[in-house]
Motif scaffolding. Structure first.
Motif, PDB file in Angstrom:
ATOM      1  N   ASP A  15       0.807  -1.231   0.000  1.00 50.54           N
ATOM      2  CA  ASP A  15       0.000   0.000   0.000  1.00 50.54           C
ATOM      3  C   ASP A  15       0.839   1.279   0.000  1.00 50.54           C
ATOM      4  O   ASP A  15       0.267   2.371   0.007  1.00 50.54           O
ATOM      5  N   ALA A  16       2.167   1.137   0.044  1.00 49.92           N
ATOM      6  CA  ALA A  16       3.002   2.344   0.190  1.00 49.92           C
ATOM      7  C   ALA A  16       3.582   2.806  -1.142  1.00 49.92           C
ATOM      8  O   ALA A  16       4.095   2.000  -1.919  1.00 49.92           O
ATOM      9  N   ASP A  17       3.504   4.095  -1.379  1.00 52.88           N
ATOM     10  CA  ASP A  17       4.182   4.711  -2.523  1.00 52.88           C
ATOM     11  C   ASP A  17       4.743   6.048  -2.051  1.00 52.88           C
ATOM     12  O   ASP A  17       3.992   6.983  -1.778  1.00 52.88           O
ATOM     13  N   LEU A  18       6.067   6.106  -1.919  1.00 52.16           N
ATOM     14  CA  LEU A  18       6.712   7.294  -1.342  1.00 52.16           C
ATOM     15  C   LEU A  18       7.318   8.191  -2.416  1.00 52.16           C
ATOM     16  O   LEU A  18       8.235   8.966  -2.146  1.00 52.16           O
ATOM     17  N   THR A  19       6.797   8.073  -3.638  1.00 52.02           N
ATOM     18  CA  THR A  19       7.371   8.839  -4.753  1.00 52.02           C
ATOM     19  C   THR A  19       7.429  10.336  -4.430  1.00 52.02           C
ATOM     20  O   THR A  19       8.456  10.991  -4.672  1.00 52.02           O
ATOM     21  N   ASP A  20       6.351  10.874  -3.879  1.00 50.63           N
ATOM     22  CA  ASP A  20       6.343  12.317  -3.600  1.00 50.63           C
ATOM     23  C   ASP A  20       7.337  12.669  -2.495  1.00 50.63           C
ATOM     24  O   ASP A  20       8.015  13.691  -2.558  1.00 50.63           O
ATOM     25  N   ALA A  21       7.426  11.789  -1.488  1.00 51.30           N
ATOM     26  CA  ALA A  21       8.376  12.049  -0.392  1.00 51.30           C
ATOM     27  C   ALA A  21       9.807  12.040  -0.928  1.00 51.30           C
ATOM     28  O   ALA A  21      10.630  12.887  -0.553  1.00 51.30           O
ATOM     29  N   ALA A  22      10.112  11.102  -1.829  1.00 48.78           N
ATOM     30  CA  ALA A  22      11.480  11.013  -2.367  1.00 48.78           C
ATOM     31  C   ALA A  22      11.838  12.254  -3.169  1.00 48.78           C
ATOM     32  O   ALA A  22      12.943  12.795  -3.054  1.00 48.78           O
ATOM     33  N   LYS A  23      10.887  12.725  -3.954  1.00 46.30           N
ATOM     34  CA  LYS A  23      11.156  13.900  -4.812  1.00 46.30           C
ATOM     35  C   LYS A  23      11.465  15.157  -3.999  1.00 46.30           C
ATOM     36  O   LYS A  23      12.123  16.064  -4.487  1.00 46.30           O
ATOM     37  N   THR A  24      10.947  15.182  -2.773  1.00 49.39           N
ATOM     38  CA  THR A  24      11.116  16.398  -1.957  1.00 49.39           C
ATOM     39  C   THR A  24      12.055  16.166  -0.777  1.00 49.39           C
ATOM     40  O   THR A  24      12.054  16.952   0.179  1.00 49.39           O
ATOM     41  N   LEU A  25      12.843  15.102  -0.866  1.00 51.77           N
ATOM     42  CA  LEU A  25      13.789  14.814   0.223  1.00 51.77           C
ATOM     43  C   LEU A  25      14.810  15.953   0.308  1.00 51.77           C
ATOM     44  O   LEU A  25      15.499  16.244  -0.673  1.00 51.77           O
ATOM     45  N   ILE A  31      15.627  11.625  -6.567  1.00 48.96           N
ATOM     46  CA  ILE A  31      15.953  12.307  -5.303  1.00 48.96           C
ATOM     47  C   ILE A  31      16.918  13.447  -5.585  1.00 48.96           C
ATOM     48  O   ILE A  31      17.975  13.233  -6.189  1.00 48.96           O
ATOM     49  N   PRO A  32      16.574  14.658  -5.135  1.00 56.18           N
ATOM     50  CA  PRO A  32      17.486  15.784  -5.389  1.00 56.18           C
ATOM     51  C   PRO A  32      18.859  15.549  -4.744  1.00 56.18           C
ATOM     52  O   PRO A  32      18.929  15.144  -3.583  1.00 56.18           O
ATOM     53  N   ASN A  33      19.910  15.789  -5.487  1.00 54.10           N
ATOM     54  CA  ASN A  33      21.289  15.792  -4.963  1.00 54.10           C
ATOM     55  C   ASN A  33      21.719  14.513  -4.267  1.00 54.10           C
ATOM     56  O   ASN A  33      22.469  14.563  -3.297  1.00 54.10           O
TER      57      ASN A  33
END
Ligand SMILES: O=C(O)CC1=CCC(=O)O1
Length: 269
Positions: free
Chosen positions: A191-201, A228-230
């Protein structure tokens, strides 16, 4: 102390060293494992770092509690454990779902996280069909029913020899996990999708993968790293999904160099 009630379960944890005098690294485990998988990394880090390990709910000596789980359950458990031990601004090193827990924590509680080491992980692992199939198999036949196929993804053929006591030992670790806790964690992964969290890490990060990882292969982790930025990306030769077991020395070197760079104020790349 090595057991504490956090949220609605008793967790098993271990603190080595003093987080007030040495930077703290927290290790978060993969599905079907407990914190013993980090031993050969920890013994190389103690002295320079304090180390917190724990068994996530439904694993090792931690309670199973109410099932099924969500990824938020696992993230909130780690946040509560860090608050319990009074730690802030820690390095979080997570493998597989442990890496997803690290991403979730960095996103929801950036006050707790200084940097993340994301091993053999992604923003999304597997799909509904594969997790549902695994849950059904475990509910019907226990972890034994899926153990051999999981071990093929965890370890390289060179490690998976019948006469290798390490291989036999980690098979036992897997099959002795709670089937209920295992299936409940499969549901959290489904049930987990952390795509948005990764993009804004925003915290410094590094992505690492074993070159023979059969669960989150190098191409998947490389694609994840690009979101993931940087971030920085390293491939470890001669390792499957759990480099802390097959290549602990190399993994420790990478973690140590990354932590040193972060502490010196640098950023990857
Ligand atoms: O069991 C596997 O396939 C490997 C794995 C996926 C998520 C996790 O934590 O481990």
């Amino acid at each position: 102390m090595q057991f504490a009630r956090v949220n609605d379960v008793v967790l098993h944890y271990q603190m080595i060293g003093d987080p007030n005098t040495k930077p703290l690294i927290v290790f978060a485990n993969a599905l079907g494992t407990d914190f013993r998988i980090w031993r050969d990394v920890i013994i190389r880090l103690v002295g320079d770092f304090s180390v917190l390990t724990y068994d996530k709910r439904g694993h090792g000596l931690s309670e199973t509690g109410p099932t099924p789980y969500t990824m938020d359950n696992h993230v909130e458990d780690l946040a509560a454990l860090l608050e319990l031990v009074g730690a802030r601004q820690v390095f979080v090193c997570g493998v597989s779902i442990g890496g997803m827990i690290a991403q979730g924590l960095a996103s929801s509680r950036p006050d707790l996280v200084r940097a993340v080491v994301l091993c053999d992980t992604a923003a999304k692992i597997g799909d509904d069909a594969s997790w549902n199939q695994r849950i059904e198999a475990v509910n019907a036949g226990g972890i034994e029913a899926i153990a051999d196929s999981v071990l093929e993804k965890w370890f390289t053929p060179a490690f998976r020899k019948p006469d290798n006591p390490e291989f036999a030992g980690y098979r036992t670790m897997l099959t002795r996990q709670s089937a209920e806790g295992y299936a409940a964690t499969c549901a959290a992964l489904r049930d987990a999708d952390l795509t948005d969290a990764a993009k804004t890490l925003t915290v410094p990060s590094i992505c690492i993968v074993g070159d023979e990882d059969g669960s989150t292969p190098p191409s998947l982790v490389a694609d994840f790293a690009k979101t993931i930025p940087n971030t920085h990306f390293e491939v470890i030769k001669g390792a499957g999904h759990l480099p802390s077991i097959e290549q602990p020395e190399r993994l420790t070197d990478i973690v140590r160099a990354f932590a040193g760079m972060v502490r010196a104020g640098g950023r990857p790349n």
